[in-house]
Design an enzyme around this catalytic site. Sequence first.
Site, PDB file in Angstrom:
ATOM      1  N   LYS A  36       0.814  -1.199   0.000  1.00  0.00           N
ATOM      2  CA  LYS A  36       0.000   0.000   0.000  1.00  0.00           C
ATOM      3  C   LYS A  36       0.857   1.261   0.000  1.00  0.00           C
ATOM      4  CE  LYS A  36      -3.445  -2.191   2.999  1.00  0.00           C
ATOM      5  NZ  LYS A  36      -4.008  -2.164   4.366  1.00  0.00           N
ATOM      6  N   GLY A  37       2.073   1.140   0.505  1.00  0.00           N
ATOM      7  CA  GLY A  37       2.850   2.324   0.877  1.00  0.00           C
ATOM      8  C   GLY A  37       3.202   3.307  -0.224  1.00  0.00           C
ATOM      9  N   GLU A  48       8.274   2.258  -5.351  1.00  0.00           N
ATOM     10  CA  GLU A  48       8.276   1.791  -3.953  1.00  0.00           C
ATOM     11  C   GLU A  48       8.389   2.975  -2.996  1.00  0.00           C
ATOM     12  OE1 GLU A  48       7.746  -0.214  -1.743  1.00  0.00           O
ATOM     13  OE2 GLU A  48       8.528  -2.223  -2.056  1.00  0.00           O
ATOM     14  N   ASP A  86      14.288  -1.114   2.266  1.00  0.00           N
ATOM     15  CA  ASP A  86      14.869  -1.316   3.591  1.00  0.00           C
ATOM     16  C   ASP A  86      15.918  -2.437   3.465  1.00  0.00           C
ATOM     17  OD1 ASP A  86      15.183  -1.240   6.365  1.00  0.00           O
ATOM     18  OD2 ASP A  86      13.376  -2.363   6.791  1.00  0.00           O
ATOM     19  N   LYS A  95      16.817   3.164   2.646  1.00  0.00           N
ATOM     20  CA  LYS A  95      17.388   2.960   3.989  1.00  0.00           C
ATOM     21  C   LYS A  95      18.619   2.075   3.830  1.00  0.00           C
ATOM     22  CE  LYS A  95      14.220   2.283   7.444  1.00  0.00           C
ATOM     23  NZ  LYS A  95      13.448   1.443   8.385  1.00  0.00           N
ATOM     24  N   PHE A 148      13.050   3.713  11.994  1.00  0.00           N
ATOM     25  CA  PHE A 148      11.693   3.441  11.534  1.00  0.00           C
ATOM     26  C   PHE A 148      10.970   4.752  11.289  1.00  0.00           C
ATOM     27  CE2 PHE A 148       7.243   2.316  11.764  1.00  0.00           C
ATOM     28  CZ  PHE A 148       7.229   1.208  10.939  1.00  0.00           C
ATOM     29  N   VAL A 149      10.484   4.930  10.058  1.00  0.00           N
ATOM     30  CA  VAL A 149       9.847   6.199   9.698  1.00  0.00           C
ATOM     31  C   VAL A 149       8.376   5.992   9.332  1.00  0.00           C
ATOM     32  CG1 VAL A 149      11.949   7.398   8.965  1.00  0.00           C
ATOM     33  CG2 VAL A 149      10.731   5.957   7.321  1.00  0.00           C
ATOM     34  N   ASP A 204       3.463   3.344   7.013  1.00  0.00           N
ATOM     35  CA  ASP A 204       2.559   3.188   8.156  1.00  0.00           C
ATOM     36  C   ASP A 204       3.266   2.665   9.398  1.00  0.00           C
ATOM     37  OD1 ASP A 204       2.954   0.511   6.999  1.00  0.00           O
ATOM     38  OD2 ASP A 204       1.453  -0.117   8.469  1.00  0.00           O
ATOM     39  N   ARG A 251      -0.279   6.866   7.226  1.00  0.00           N
ATOM     40  CA  ARG A 251       0.174   6.933   5.831  1.00  0.00           C
ATOM     41  C   ARG A 251      -0.108   8.307   5.227  1.00  0.00           C
ATOM     42  NH1 ARG A 251       1.139   1.569   4.104  1.00  0.00           N
ATOM     43  NH2 ARG A 251      -0.148   0.003   5.117  1.00  0.00           N
TER      44      ARG A 251
HETATM   45  P1  IMP Z   1      12.282  -4.477   2.636  1.00  0.00           P
HETATM   46  O1  IMP Z   1      11.805  -5.754   1.985  1.00  0.00           O
HETATM   47  O2  IMP Z   1      12.978  -4.763   3.930  1.00  0.00           O
HETATM   48  O3  IMP Z   1      13.119  -3.621   1.706  1.00  0.00           O
HETATM   49  O4  IMP Z   1      11.001  -3.679   3.105  1.00  0.00           O
HETATM   50  C1  IMP Z   1      10.197  -2.979   2.253  1.00  0.00           C
HETATM   51  C2  IMP Z   1       8.857  -2.673   2.888  1.00  0.00           C
HETATM   52  O5  IMP Z   1       8.923  -2.669   4.326  1.00  0.00           O
HETATM   53  C3  IMP Z   1       8.392  -1.283   2.506  1.00  0.00           C
HETATM   54  O6  IMP Z   1       7.671  -1.289   1.306  1.00  0.00           O
HETATM   55  C4  IMP Z   1       7.560  -0.878   3.705  1.00  0.00           C
HETATM   56  O7  IMP Z   1       6.236  -1.310   3.540  1.00  0.00           O
HETATM   57  C5  IMP Z   1       8.184  -1.616   4.883  1.00  0.00           C
HETATM   58  N1  IMP Z   1       9.104  -0.730   5.643  1.00  0.00           N
HETATM   59  C6  IMP Z   1      10.445  -0.756   5.672  1.00  0.00           C
HETATM   60  N2  IMP Z   1      10.964   0.183   6.476  1.00  0.00           N
HETATM   61  C7  IMP Z   1       9.903   0.855   6.977  1.00  0.00           C
HETATM   62  C8  IMP Z   1       9.786   1.995   7.854  1.00  0.00           C
HETATM   63  O8  IMP Z   1      10.764   2.602   8.346  1.00  0.00           O
HETATM   64  N3  IMP Z   1       8.518   2.399   8.117  1.00  0.00           N
HETATM   65  C9  IMP Z   1       7.406   1.793   7.612  1.00  0.00           C
HETATM   66  N4  IMP Z   1       7.479   0.741   6.788  1.00  0.00           N
HETATM   67  C10 IMP Z   1       8.714   0.277   6.455  1.00  0.00           C
END
Ligand code: IMP
Length: 184
Positions: free
Chosen positions: A52-53, A108, A112, A140, A161-162, A168, A174
């Site tokens: 959703k983000g 995206e 992260d 990140k 964490f943001v 969210d 959001r």
């Molecule tokens: P990744 O697979 O670890 O790269 O995570 C990606 C997804 O994790 C993003 O699309 C977000 O939905 C969620 N996410 C990662 N870091 C944060 C954060 O700091 N705040 C909120 N959601 C996050």
Amino acid sequence: MTFDDQEYLKRYSFIERILISSEEIQKRIRQMGNEISKDYKDSTPIFICILKGAYPFLADLTRCVSVEHEVDFMAVSSYDGGTQSTGVVKIEKDLKENITNRDIILVEDIIDTGLTIAHLTELLQTRNPRSIRIAALLDKKPARVNDVPLHYIGFEIPAEFVIGFGLDYDEKYRNLPFIGIMKG
Ligand code: IMP
């Protein structure tokens, strides 16, 4: 009435501080839109919004893109309500469009660990698009566990964490027009 950044700060006492203001976000998105418009001047790319983000980022970014384009949506989940990555990526909603021979821009909110985007890129490659690029509002970098190439990055941020601008905490916040850090 619309709220500006300072009004949200006053209203939501759990926000420790604003990391990136709404003004900075909008300025950077305009630059990204211009860059994408130049890169795709001979193409009609499909922007794929990762739900959703990424929805506010997709909406603002595509309004800054001057080349003809299409949008499609995909939903995946990698987090389960909290603040820790589970490492599990589940496809919850697939694309409507056929992406064979098309130029794809994956949109995206944040990269992260990079697990979600790496998994998605691998999956979409099997459908034989002409190209896949990634546009992420936030990178990140310190949290990355793999080496997925990002083409358009809004901002590099520390491993905190943001929330806000699509991101969210437990499905909330959001709507905030800025990127904020919650009180620990
Ligand atoms: P990744 O697979 O670890 O790269 O995570 C990606 C997804 O994790 C993003 O699309 C977000 O939905 C969620 N996410 C990662 N870091 C944060 C954060 O700091 N705040 C909120 N959601 C996050």
